[in-house]
Write an enzyme that holds these catalytic residues in place. Structure first.
Site, PDB file in Angstrom:
ATOM      1  N   ARG A  44      -8.846  -6.112 -19.279  1.00 57.48           N
ATOM      2  CA  ARG A  44     -10.200  -6.487 -18.850  1.00 57.48           C
ATOM      3  C   ARG A  44     -11.106  -6.843 -20.031  1.00 57.48           C
ATOM      4  NH1 ARG A  44     -11.005  -2.286 -13.813  1.00 57.48           N
ATOM      5  NH2 ARG A  44     -10.454  -3.791 -12.213  1.00 57.48           N
ATOM      6  N   LYS A 209      -3.302   1.736  -0.303  1.00 52.88           N
ATOM      7  CA  LYS A 209      -4.618   1.867   0.340  1.00 52.88           C
ATOM      8  C   LYS A 209      -4.605   1.156   1.687  1.00 52.88           C
ATOM      9  CE  LYS A 209      -6.916   1.690  -4.124  1.00 52.88           C
ATOM     10  NZ  LYS A 209      -7.580   0.660  -4.939  1.00 52.88           N
ATOM     11  N   GLY A 368      -5.380  -4.051  -9.026  1.00 54.81           N
ATOM     12  CA  GLY A 368      -5.109  -3.407 -10.312  1.00 54.81           C
ATOM     13  C   GLY A 368      -3.653  -3.017 -10.479  1.00 54.81           C
ATOM     14  N   GLY A 392     -10.744  -4.960  -5.508  1.00 53.65           N
ATOM     15  CA  GLY A 392     -11.682  -4.743  -4.406  1.00 53.65           C
ATOM     16  C   GLY A 392     -12.490  -5.988  -4.087  1.00 53.65           C
TER      17      GLY A 392
HETATM   18  P1  ADP Z   1      -3.447  -2.514  -5.789  1.00 54.72           P
HETATM   19  O1  ADP Z   1      -4.074  -1.687  -6.885  1.00 54.72           O
HETATM   20  O2  ADP Z   1      -2.568  -3.599  -6.318  1.00 54.72           O
HETATM   21  O3  ADP Z   1      -4.472  -2.999  -4.803  1.00 54.72           O
HETATM   22  P2  ADP Z   1      -2.792  -0.129  -4.277  1.00 54.72           P
HETATM   23  O4  ADP Z   1      -3.741   0.624  -5.128  1.00 54.72           O
HETATM   24  O5  ADP Z   1      -3.137  -0.311  -2.852  1.00 54.72           O
HETATM   25  O6  ADP Z   1      -2.460  -1.551  -4.951  1.00 54.72           O
HETATM   26  O7  ADP Z   1      -1.365   0.570  -4.268  1.00 54.72           O
HETATM   27  C1  ADP Z   1      -0.594   0.775  -5.417  1.00 54.72           C
HETATM   28  C2  ADP Z   1       0.268   1.996  -5.271  1.00 54.72           C
HETATM   29  O8  ADP Z   1       0.989   1.958  -4.049  1.00 54.72           O
HETATM   30  C3  ADP Z   1       1.312   2.113  -6.354  1.00 54.72           C
HETATM   31  O9  ADP Z   1       0.949   3.160  -7.219  1.00 54.72           O
HETATM   32  C4  ADP Z   1       2.609   2.399  -5.597  1.00 54.72           C
HETATM   33  O10 ADP Z   1       3.358   3.453  -6.178  1.00 54.72           O
HETATM   34  C5  ADP Z   1       2.117   2.776  -4.220  1.00 54.72           C
HETATM   35  N1  ADP Z   1       3.099   2.550  -3.152  1.00 54.72           N
HETATM   36  C6  ADP Z   1       3.798   1.446  -2.875  1.00 54.72           C
HETATM   37  N2  ADP Z   1       4.646   1.626  -1.868  1.00 54.72           N
HETATM   38  C7  ADP Z   1       4.494   2.897  -1.463  1.00 54.72           C
HETATM   39  C8  ADP Z   1       5.110   3.713  -0.453  1.00 54.72           C
HETATM   40  N3  ADP Z   1       6.047   3.222   0.341  1.00 54.72           N
HETATM   41  N4  ADP Z   1       4.697   4.987  -0.343  1.00 54.72           N
HETATM   42  C9  ADP Z   1       3.746   5.480  -1.137  1.00 54.72           C
HETATM   43  N5  ADP Z   1       3.122   4.767  -2.107  1.00 54.72           N
HETATM   44  C10 ADP Z   1       3.503   3.508  -2.270  1.00 54.72           C
HETATM   45 MG    MG Z   2      -4.774   0.342  -6.928  1.00 55.72          MG
END
Ligand code: ADP
Ligand code: MG
Length: 412
Positions: A44, A209, A368, A392
Site C-alpha cells: 500500500r 466473510k 486483501g 471493502g
Molecule cells: P479477501 O480479504 O480477499 O476479501 P476474505 O477476508 O473474505 O478474503 O477471506 C480470506 C480468508 O478466507 C483466508 O484467510 C482463507 O484462509 C479463508 N478461507 C478460504 N476458504 C475457507 C474455508 N473453506 N473455510 C474457512 N476459511 C476459508
Molecule cells: Mg480479508
C-alpha cells in the site's frame, strides 16, 4: 458520467508553493514491539508513492494524512505512522518529515517548515476521535483543523473511500479537491466491471466473510454471465441445496438467502457454479497438527470434517469456466491457501486468471487476502490486469453502493 478534477488537472493549474493535503492509504501490516515495528508488506505504501511523487515534483508542499490499524481515537505508540513515514521516504528517495501529532503543535510546525517539493507525514489520523465520529459536528470540527493545514486536498486512499470519515469525506467539503492517481485508476477499472463489461463476464467469489459478500452476489446475478463460488461461502450454498456440511464454515441465517440466489440464477440463466468436490480435514489447520486432507463429494461431507478447499475436479471445472472470459472479477481465496495442503483451488483460479490476461481479457483481483494469495503463491503482479488495493471499497462499489469518499469529489 461524473466528472472530477484529476491530479493532472491540479498539477496543470499549478501547485508549486502550495500546501497540498493528500489522504493516502498507508494501512500496512506491521510486526514486532511498539518501538521496533517491521513492515511485513509495503504494497500500500508503494501504491501511494506515484501521487505523492507527482505533487512533490511539481513543487507542492505535500502533507500526507493516513491511518494505521484501529487505535481507539487516542494516541497509541503501537499504531504510530513513524516507521511507515520512514519507508515512504526510502521509496520516494526523498527526505520525509514526520509530525508527532495530527493537527497539533508538531503538525503546524512541520507543515509550515516545508519548502517547495518537500513531503511530511502527519501522525495516525485515527488518534483523533473526530476522524471516525458518527457525529457530523464532531467530525466536522476535526476536519476544520485538518483542512487548516493546507490549501488543496487530494484524495488517494482507495481503501477508505467507502468510509464517511473526516480525512476522507468532510475535508473534501472544505478544500478545493482532486482525485488522486490511485483512486482514479481503481475507479476506472471498477467502472469497466459495471458499465457494459466485455463478455463473457465471470465473477469468482470465495473467502471467509460470507455475509459481507452475499450483497455482491445479489447485484451481480443480473450482470455476470457466470458466478463461481468457492471458499467458506460454499457451505451455506450447499446447505441451501439440502446437503450436510459437517463442521464447515456455515452461516445458518443466510441459508434462505442462498436458496433464493440459486433460484434467481436458474431463472435468469446466469450460471452459478458450485464445487462438486471439496478437500476436507477433521480440524482447521493450525501449527501443531499435520494436515490430513481428503477429497470428498460436495454432497457427502462427513459430520466430523470441514471443507477447506475446493476439490481437484472443481478446480478443473472453475479453470475451464474461465477459459474465453473477457472480463473476470475475483474476490476471496478458494480455500485456506495459507496452508499448502489447501492452496490448490486458489492456485488453479489464479492461474486461470493469468491466462485470461494473456488472451487480452481484463482480470481483476480484489480483496486483501486474495491479493496476498496471488503474491504468496508466486504469481507476478503484472500477470493480472489489476490488483485492487481496497477490498471493502471495491465490493461496495460492485454491490451498487455509492462510495461517499468518491461522491464528494465530483464536480457539481
Ligand atoms: P479477501 O480479504 O480477499 O476479501 P476474505 O477476508 O473474505 O478474503 O477471506 C480470506 C480468508 O478466507 C483466508 O484467510 C482463507 O484462509 C479463508 N478461507 C478460504 N476458504 C475457507 C474455508 N473453506 N473455510 C474457512 N476459511 C476459508
Ligand atoms: Mg480479508
Amino acid at each position: 458520467m461524473a466528472s472530477y478534477t484529476t491530479l493532472a488537472d491540479l498539477v496543470e493549474q499549478g501547485v508549486a508553493g502550495k500546501r497540498v493535503l493528500v489522504r493516502s492509504d498507508l494501512n500496512v501490516p506491521l510486526d514486532g514491539p511498539a518501538d521496533q515495528k517491521v513492515i511485513t508488506d509495503d504494497g500500500r505504501i508503494r501504491a501511494s508513492v506515484p501521487t505523492i511523487r507527482t505533487l512533490a515534483e511539481a513543487g507542492a508542499r505535500v502533507v500526507v494524512t493516513a491511518h494505521l490499524g484501529r487505535p481507539k481515537g487516542a494516541p497509541d505508540p503501537a499504531y504510530s505512522l513513524r516507521p511507515v513515514a520512514a519507508r515512504l521516504g526510502e521509496l520516494l528517495g526523498r527526505d520525509v518529515r514526520f509530525a508527532r501529532d495530527t493537527v497539533g503543535e508538531s503538525a503546524h510546525e512541520v507543515v509550515h517548515g516545508l519548502e517547495d517539493g518537500q513531503v511530511a507525514v502527519l501522525e495516525n489520523v485515527r488518534f483523533e476521535a473526530g476522524e471516525t465520529s458518527k457525529d457530523d459536528a464532531e467530525r466536522g470540527a476535526f476536519a476544520d483543523r485538518l483542512a487548516s493545514l493546507a490549501e488543496l486536498f487530494v484524495s488517494d486512499g482507495f481503501g477508505v473511500v467507502h468510509r464517511k470519515q473526516a480525512s476522507v469525506y468532510d475535508v473534501a467539503q472544505r478544500l478545493p479537491h482532486a482525485v488522486g492517481g490511485l483512486v482514479q485508476a481503481e475507479i476506472e477499472v471498477l467502472r469497466r466491471l459495471t458499465v457494459e463489461p466485455d463478455r463473457p463476464y465471470v465473477v469468482v467469489l470465495g473467502g471467509s466473510k460470507v455475509s459481507d459478500k452475499l450483497g455482491v452476489i445479489d447485484n451481480l446475478l443480473g450482470k455476470a454471465d457466470k458466478l463461481l463460488v468457492g471458499g467458506g461461502m460454499v457451505f451455506t450454498f450447499l446447505k441451501a441445496q439440502g446437503h450436510e456440511v459437517g463442521k464447515s464454515l456455515l452461516e445458518e441465517d443466510q441459508v434462505e438467502v442462498c436458496r433464493e440466489y440459486l433460484q434467481r440464477a436458474a431463472e435468469s440463466g446466469v450460471q452459478l457454479i458450485l464445487p462438486t468436490d471439496v478437500v476436507v480435514d477433521t480440524a482447521f489447520p493450525s501449527g501443531d497438527v499435520t494436515p490430513s486432507p481428503q477429497v470428498v463429494a460436495a454432497s457427502e461431507i462427513p459430520a466430523d470434517s470441514l471443507g477447506l478447499d475446493i476439490g481437484p475436479e472443481s478446480a478443473r471445472a472453475f479453470a475451464g469456466a474461465l477459459v474465453g472470459a473477457r472480463t473476470v472479477f475475483w474476490n476471496g481465496p478458494m480455500g485456506v491457501f495459507e496452508v499448502d495442503a489447501f492452496a490448490d483451488g486458489t492456485r488453479a483460479v489464479a492461474q486461470a486468471l493469468t491466462e485470461v490476461t494473456a488472451d487480452g481479457g481484463l482480470s481483476v483481483v480484489g480483496g486483501g487476502d486474495s491479493a496476498a494469495a496471488v503474491r504468496t503463491l508466486g504469481f507476478a503482479e503484472d500477470a493480472f490486469g489489476h490488483i485492487s488495493t481496497g477490498g471493502g471499497a471495491s465490493l461496495e462499489y460492485l454491490e451498487g453502493k455509492e462510495l461517499p469518499g468518491v461522491r464528494v469529489l465530483e464536480d457539481d
